[in-house]
Scaffold this active site. Structure first.
Site, PDB file in Angstrom:
ATOM      1  N   ASN A   1      25.564  22.650 -26.679  1.00 45.11           N
ATOM      2  CA  ASN A   1      25.969  21.326 -26.210  1.00 45.11           C
ATOM      3  C   ASN A   1      25.928  20.410 -27.429  1.00 45.11           C
ATOM      4  O   ASN A   1      26.409  19.298 -27.385  1.00 45.11           O
ATOM      5  CB  ASN A   1      25.078  20.823 -25.073  1.00 45.11           C
ATOM      6  CG  ASN A   1      23.646  20.594 -25.489  1.00 45.11           C
ATOM      7  OD1 ASN A   1      23.368  20.239 -26.632  1.00 45.11           O
ATOM      8  ND2 ASN A   1      22.730  20.769 -24.565  1.00 45.11           N
TER       9      ASN A   1
ATOM     10  N   HIS B   1      37.033  13.089 -34.642  1.00 39.03           N
ATOM     11  CA  HIS B   1      35.972  12.923 -35.647  1.00 39.03           C
ATOM     12  C   HIS B   1      36.190  11.695 -36.529  1.00 39.03           C
ATOM     13  O   HIS B   1      35.507  11.525 -37.532  1.00 39.03           O
ATOM     14  CB  HIS B   1      35.843  14.207 -36.491  1.00 39.03           C
ATOM     15  CG  HIS B   1      35.311  15.377 -35.709  1.00 39.03           C
ATOM     16  ND1 HIS B   1      35.224  16.653 -36.211  1.00 39.03           N
ATOM     17  CD2 HIS B   1      34.820  15.456 -34.439  1.00 39.03           C
ATOM     18  CE1 HIS B   1      34.712  17.458 -35.289  1.00 39.03           C
ATOM     19  NE2 HIS B   1      34.463  16.757 -34.200  1.00 39.03           N
TER      20      HIS B   1
ATOM     21  N   HIS C   1      33.899  18.828 -24.382  1.00 35.58           N
ATOM     22  CA  HIS C   1      33.005  19.937 -24.041  1.00 35.58           C
ATOM     23  C   HIS C   1      33.146  20.329 -22.577  1.00 35.58           C
ATOM     24  O   HIS C   1      33.061  21.503 -22.226  1.00 35.58           O
ATOM     25  CB  HIS C   1      31.554  19.577 -24.367  1.00 35.58           C
ATOM     26  CG  HIS C   1      31.252  19.686 -25.830  1.00 35.58           C
ATOM     27  ND1 HIS C   1      30.048  20.112 -26.323  1.00 35.58           N
ATOM     28  CD2 HIS C   1      32.019  19.442 -26.918  1.00 35.58           C
ATOM     29  CE1 HIS C   1      30.088  20.126 -27.656  1.00 35.58           C
ATOM     30  NE2 HIS C   1      31.264  19.708 -28.032  1.00 35.58           N
TER      31      HIS C   1
HETATM   32  C1  HEM Z   1      38.132  21.366 -33.741  1.00 36.41           C
HETATM   33  C2  HEM Z   1      36.912  21.846 -33.649  1.00 36.41           C
HETATM   34  C3  HEM Z   1      35.687  21.005 -33.482  1.00 36.41           C
HETATM   35  C4  HEM Z   1      34.477  21.295 -34.016  1.00 36.41           C
HETATM   36  C5  HEM Z   1      34.119  22.507 -34.855  1.00 36.41           C
HETATM   37  C6  HEM Z   1      33.580  20.219 -33.645  1.00 36.41           C
HETATM   38  C7  HEM Z   1      32.245  20.154 -33.993  1.00 36.41           C
HETATM   39  C8  HEM Z   1      31.483  19.018 -33.903  1.00 36.41           C
HETATM   40  C9  HEM Z   1      30.140  18.891 -34.420  1.00 36.41           C
HETATM   41  C10 HEM Z   1      29.359  19.996 -35.107  1.00 36.41           C
HETATM   42  C11 HEM Z   1      29.742  17.620 -34.201  1.00 36.41           C
HETATM   43  C12 HEM Z   1      28.409  16.993 -34.606  1.00 36.41           C
HETATM   44  C13 HEM Z   1      27.442  17.044 -33.480  1.00 36.41           C
HETATM   45  C14 HEM Z   1      26.068  16.566 -33.867  1.00 36.41           C
HETATM   46  O1  HEM Z   1      25.577  16.887 -34.938  1.00 36.41           O
HETATM   47  O2  HEM Z   1      25.451  15.845 -33.068  1.00 36.41           O
HETATM   48  C15 HEM Z   1      30.812  16.942 -33.527  1.00 36.41           C
HETATM   49  C16 HEM Z   1      30.787  15.630 -33.128  1.00 36.41           C
HETATM   50  C17 HEM Z   1      31.793  15.038 -32.381  1.00 36.41           C
HETATM   51  N1  HEM Z   1      32.919  15.649 -31.902  1.00 36.41           N
HETATM   52 FE1  HEM Z   1      33.607  17.461 -32.437  1.00 36.41          FE
HETATM   53  N2  HEM Z   1      34.270  19.305 -32.898  1.00 36.41           N
HETATM   54  C18 HEM Z   1      35.554  19.749 -32.762  1.00 36.41           C
HETATM   55  C19 HEM Z   1      36.551  19.129 -32.042  1.00 36.41           C
HETATM   56  C20 HEM Z   1      36.376  17.973 -31.322  1.00 36.41           C
HETATM   57  C21 HEM Z   1      37.313  17.465 -30.348  1.00 36.41           C
HETATM   58  C22 HEM Z   1      38.624  18.161 -29.952  1.00 36.41           C
HETATM   59  C23 HEM Z   1      36.795  16.308 -29.876  1.00 36.41           C
HETATM   60  C24 HEM Z   1      37.329  15.370 -28.829  1.00 36.41           C
HETATM   61  C25 HEM Z   1      38.595  15.287 -28.478  1.00 36.41           C
HETATM   62  C26 HEM Z   1      35.550  16.084 -30.580  1.00 36.41           C
HETATM   63  C27 HEM Z   1      34.760  14.961 -30.472  1.00 36.41           C
HETATM   64  C28 HEM Z   1      33.616  14.741 -31.179  1.00 36.41           C
HETATM   65  C29 HEM Z   1      32.944  13.452 -31.233  1.00 36.41           C
HETATM   66  C30 HEM Z   1      33.443  12.164 -30.605  1.00 36.41           C
HETATM   67  C31 HEM Z   1      31.786  13.649 -31.977  1.00 36.41           C
HETATM   68  C32 HEM Z   1      30.706  12.610 -32.277  1.00 36.41           C
HETATM   69  C33 HEM Z   1      29.670  12.669 -31.194  1.00 36.41           C
HETATM   70  C34 HEM Z   1      28.638  11.572 -31.229  1.00 36.41           C
HETATM   71  O3  HEM Z   1      28.628  10.715 -32.116  1.00 36.41           O
HETATM   72  O4  HEM Z   1      27.812  11.545 -30.304  1.00 36.41           O
HETATM   73  N3  HEM Z   1      35.315  17.131 -31.412  1.00 36.41           N
HETATM   74  N4  HEM Z   1      31.868  17.821 -33.347  1.00 36.41           N
HETATM   75  C1  LIG Z   2      21.857  15.870 -23.882  1.00 30.75           C
HETATM   76  C2  LIG Z   2      21.296  17.202 -23.613  1.00 30.75           C
HETATM   77  O1  LIG Z   2      21.339  17.661 -22.503  1.00 30.75           O
HETATM   78  N1  LIG Z   2      20.769  17.848 -24.647  1.00 30.75           N
HETATM   79  C3  LIG Z   2      20.147  19.164 -24.535  1.00 30.75           C
HETATM   80  C4  LIG Z   2      20.905  20.181 -25.343  1.00 30.75           C
HETATM   81  O2  LIG Z   2      20.304  21.445 -25.293  1.00 30.75           O
HETATM   82  C5  LIG Z   2      18.977  21.481 -25.783  1.00 30.75           C
HETATM   83  C6  LIG Z   2      18.477  22.901 -25.631  1.00 30.75           C
HETATM   84  O3  LIG Z   2      19.369  23.790 -26.148  1.00 30.75           O
HETATM   85  C7  LIG Z   2      18.094  20.508 -24.988  1.00 30.75           C
HETATM   86  O4  LIG Z   2      16.806  20.473 -25.544  1.00 30.75           O
HETATM   87  C8  LIG Z   2      18.718  19.109 -25.009  1.00 30.75           C
HETATM   88  O5  LIG Z   2      17.985  18.260 -24.180  1.00 30.75           O
END
Ligand code: HEM
Ligand SMILES: CC(=O)N[C@H]1CO[C@H](CO)[C@@H](O)[C@@H]1O
Ligand SMILES: *[C@@H]1O[C@H](CO)[C@@H](O)[C@H](O)[C@H]1NC(C)=O
Ligand SMILES: *[C@@H]1O[C@H](CO)[C@@H](O)[C@H](O)[C@H]1NC(C)=O
Length: 331
Positions: A95, A197, A67
């Site tokens: 975020n 993922h 990000h």
């Molecule tokens: C290709 C398009 C991508 C999309 C549409 C996408 C979207 C998302 C979404 C929607 C989540 C779930 C967030 C949540 O519900 O809290 C997620 C989690 C995550 N994404 Fe992606 N992502 C993408 C690519 C990537 C890339 C390139 C990376 C890192 C190199 C990445 C690393 C992660 C990780 C590690 C999580 C888990 C986060 C956690 O457990 O705190 N993602 N992503």
């Molecule tokens: C970790 C973090 O900063 N989360 C923030 C993401 O954005 C929402 C508002 O859009 C905040 O409420 C969260 O604290």
């Protein structure tokens, strides 16, 4: 004759200014070898300590790096805290709930670096995040690689700059590829980086549309999802479940950085549309199939891709950045 030669030399140097200038800032390995030679082992030790406290360190840090790089370049702008007058990047709705442990990993590693007098205020937060990302990947069983350094910390962080810069879970291959291309990354890089993922969590709300009322039809499910997996997802994420509920994105090996992600896609077990399309679209499927069966080839592709990700928008001139003392506030 001399004048002609002079003109030629002048023309050549102008040419080199315009055409040979590197398109991305120049990062390099061992950037801190003079000022802080132990920086990598200091960061690794701090990250390992944090990892031993909570596994969330791993996905949290990896996603934070992604990000950060896609919004304003890899410049730690994502770590800046909001205040009364400025809503920072991390507080944009997109975020997508970045895990607090990712931020904490960088803050702790930076503190460990700054505790060494010669290193104090010499190492950027952006580079600490890049090193920590490398470290969490290998702690989770992924490949280890030499990390390029030399980024400065950005001077701007606004929530307003986030819109449209991050991929959405309902994206198709065209949308994914064009967003990655706008960051100088290829479709192959995109497929490789998506394997992040293989770790971490997603909130039910991010894919509920695929398991309930797909396409607006009550009770319909996304036909590209494996039916057994749908049943499991519905059990973990009942209709209108609390917005805080999150599940493993890789149900098979959720704590291992591996190529299981691609094998899941082959079985229709990609959690997001943006995951599953990588297998279902004929343009990306050969790569998915290749990496599903060959972890060595996948690992090298991932290392190449995350190295290129780390170069996105990197700032090396002091007009664009500095070394933040506190990663969460501008100096
Ligand atoms: C290709 C398009 C991508 C999309 C549409 C996408 C979207 C998302 C979404 C929607 C989540 C779930 C967030 C949540 O519900 O809290 C997620 C989690 C995550 N994404 Fe992606 N992502 C993408 C690519 C990537 C890339 C390139 C990376 C890192 C190199 C990445 C690393 C992660 C990780 C590690 C999580 C888990 C986060 C956690 O457990 O705190 N993602 N992503
Ligand atoms: C970790 C973090 O900063 N989360 C923030 C993401 O954005 C929402 C508002 O859009 C905040 O409420 C969260 O604290
Ligand atoms: C709030 O943050 C902005 C930059 O993000 C900074 O310029 C400003 O000084 C900060 N204000 C306060 C009250 O800290
Ligand atoms: C669905 O997933 C199961 C494993 O959970 C697998 O055995 C089965 O082959 C998959 N079905 C399809 C159509 O891929």
């Amino acid at each position: 004759m001399v004048r002609v030669l002079m003109q030629f030399v002048l023309a050549l140097s102008l040419l080199s200014i315009f055409f040979l200038r590197p398109t991305s800032a120049q990062l390099r390995q061992n950037y801190y070898s003079k000022v802080c030679p132990k920086v990598e082992s200091i960061v690794r030790k701090a990250v390992k300590q944090k990892f031993q406290q909570t596994f969330v360190t791993v996905p949290g840090t990896l996603r934070l790096f992604f990000h950060d790089c896609f919004v304003n370049g890899c410049d730690a702008s994502v770590i800046i805290s909001s205040n009364a007058t400025n809503k920072a990047e991390k507080d944009h709705a997109d975020n997508l709930s970045l895990a607090g442990d990712g931020f904490d990993t960088v803050i702790k590693a930076k503190a460990a670096v700054d505790a060494v007098p010669s290193c104090r205020n010499k190492v950027s937060c952006a580079d600490v995040l890049a090193m920590a990302t490398r470290d969490v990947i290998s702690l989770a069983g992924g490949p280890s690689y030499a990390v390029e350094l030399g980024r400065l910390d950005g001077l701007v962080s606004t929530a307003a700059s986030v819109g449209g810069k991050l991929p959405q879970p309902n994206f198709n291959v065209n949308q994914l590829s064009s967003l990655f291309a706008s960051n100088g990354l290829s479709q192959t890089d995109m497929i490789a980086l998506s394997a992040a993922h293989t770790l971490g969590f997603s909130h039910c709300t991010r894919f509920a549309n695929r398991i309930y009322d797909f396409g607006g039809r009550r009770g319909a499910v996304d036909p590209s999802l494996n039916r057994t997996y749908v049943t499991q997802l519905q059990a973990m994420c009942p209709r209108n479940v609390d917005a805080d509920v999150a599940i493993n994105m890789d149900p098979v090996t959720p704590r291992t950085f591996d190529n299981q992600y691609y094998r899941n896609l082959q079985l229709g077990m990609g959690l997001f549309t943006s995951d599953q399309v990588l297998h279902d679209d004929a343009r990306s499927r050969p790569t998915v199939d290749n990496w599903a069966g060959n972890s060595g080839v996948f690992n090298s592709a991932f290392v190449a891709a995350i190295t290129r990700l780390g170069r996105v928008g990197a700032k090396t001139s002091t007009s664009q950045g500095n070394i933040r003392r506190d990663c969460s506030t501008f100096n």
